[in-house]
Design a protein around this motif. Structure first.
Motif, PDB file in Angstrom:
ATOM      1  N   SER A   1       0.840  -1.203   0.000  1.00  0.00           N
ATOM      2  CA  SER A   1       0.000   0.000   0.000  1.00  0.00           C
ATOM      3  C   SER A   1       0.874   1.251   0.000  1.00  0.00           C
ATOM      4  O   SER A   1       1.894   1.300   0.691  1.00  0.00           O
TER       5      SER A   1
ATOM      6  N   HIS B   1      -6.260   1.800   3.929  1.00  0.00           N
ATOM      7  CA  HIS B   1      -5.112   1.744   3.024  1.00  0.00           C
ATOM      8  C   HIS B   1      -5.528   2.256   1.656  1.00  0.00           C
ATOM      9  O   HIS B   1      -6.711   2.268   1.316  1.00  0.00           O
TER      10      HIS B   1
ATOM     11  N   GLU C   1      -4.036   2.191  -2.601  1.00  0.00           N
ATOM     12  CA  GLU C   1      -3.080   1.574  -3.532  1.00  0.00           C
ATOM     13  C   GLU C   1      -2.863   2.491  -4.728  1.00  0.00           C
ATOM     14  O   GLU C   1      -3.744   3.274  -5.090  1.00  0.00           O
TER      15      GLU C   1
END
Ligand SMILES: Nc1ncnc2c1ncn2[C@@H]1O[C@H](COP(=O)(O)OP(=O)(O)OP(=O)(O)O)[C@@H](O)[C@H]1O
Ligand SMILES: [Mg+2]
Length: 221
Positions: A2, A29, A31
């Motif tokens: 991440s 998180h 990405e």
């Protein structure tokens, strides 16, 4: 891995005698190449969370990681450096400087950097958000949506890995909001950056790869 991660994060504010728990054991998180939208009612902790993700504030408990690196205990200087090199911010009120042109506003975050041609990059970014014919306009000569696009171009000047936006469509009508969201989607793909937005605007749902709902400091899965 991440690009940014919050683990078991608690944020408390003290107001005199009162202790407010704005975030209660939050995991989050984002990405690369992903648009994540945090939706929640007023006071649910969205801005608090965005400030933690953007390293503008530190958690009371828990861990913040950038690309897997624990930055929770970084000094103010180290956090500033991480912010400058890795994170772009789009604030709701744009925060453009009124006496500077669109190009100068976009260049501003890279003023410290003499090693590259920032003017060319600023112009390129403005062209990519559709403002190639407004380079020398000052903010008061631009519409709200155009100012928002200048703010987005400015947030990208240092080539961040993460773009953070607090209410990116907040001051805009639906059509202009849609244009901004189309542009963010294109930038996300072209630059392979993570975009994290916080909003009450359900219009963002259609443009998001993932929705996180925040209620009273708790993420609802
Ligand atoms: N600096 C502070 N000191 C004390 N309490 C704070 C502080 N900042 C935020 N809070 C409180 O923490 C809670 C979450 O606030 P936050 O600004 O994160 O909400 P939000 O979801 O962004 O709301 P909005 O949609 O209205 O912007 C609220 O109860 C708020 O009053
Ligand atoms: Mg807020």
């Amino acid at each position: 891995m991440s690009v940014v991660e919050l683990s078991d994060v608690v944020k408390r504010y003290r107001n005199g005698q009162e202790l407010i728990e704005a975030l209660k054991r939050v995991d989050f998180h984002a990405e690369r190449g992903e648009m994540v939208t945090v939706i929640g009612p007023s006071g649910s902790g969205k801005s608090t969370m965005l400030n933690l993700v953007g390293l503008l504030d530190t958690p009371t408990e828990g861990t913040v990681r950038l690309d897997g690196q624990d930055v929770t205990d970084f000094s103010e200087d180290e956090l500033t450096e991480e912010r400058r090199s890795g994170i772009g911010f789009v604030f709701q009120a744009f925060h453009l400087l009124p006496m500077l042109t669109a190009t100068e506003n976009v260049e501003l975050p890279s003023m410290w950097d003499t090693s590259r041609d920032r003017r060319d990059r600023a112009i390129d970014l403005l062209q990519r958000v559709g403002l190639g014919d407004r380079l020398d306009h000052t903010p008061n000569q631009l519409s709200g949506g155009q100012q928002q696009r200048v703010a987005i171009a400015r947030a990208l000047i240092n080539e961040p890995d993460i773009l953070l936006a607090d209410e990116p469509t907040g001051n805009l009508d639906q059509d202009t909001g849609r244009t901004i969201l189309d542009e963010l989607t294109r930038l996300k793909e072209d630059e392979n950056i993570a975009i994290v937005s916080v909003t009450h605007d359900e219009q963002l749902v259609d443009y998001s790869d993932r929705i996180v709902r925040l209620v009273d400091g708790v993420i609802e899965q």
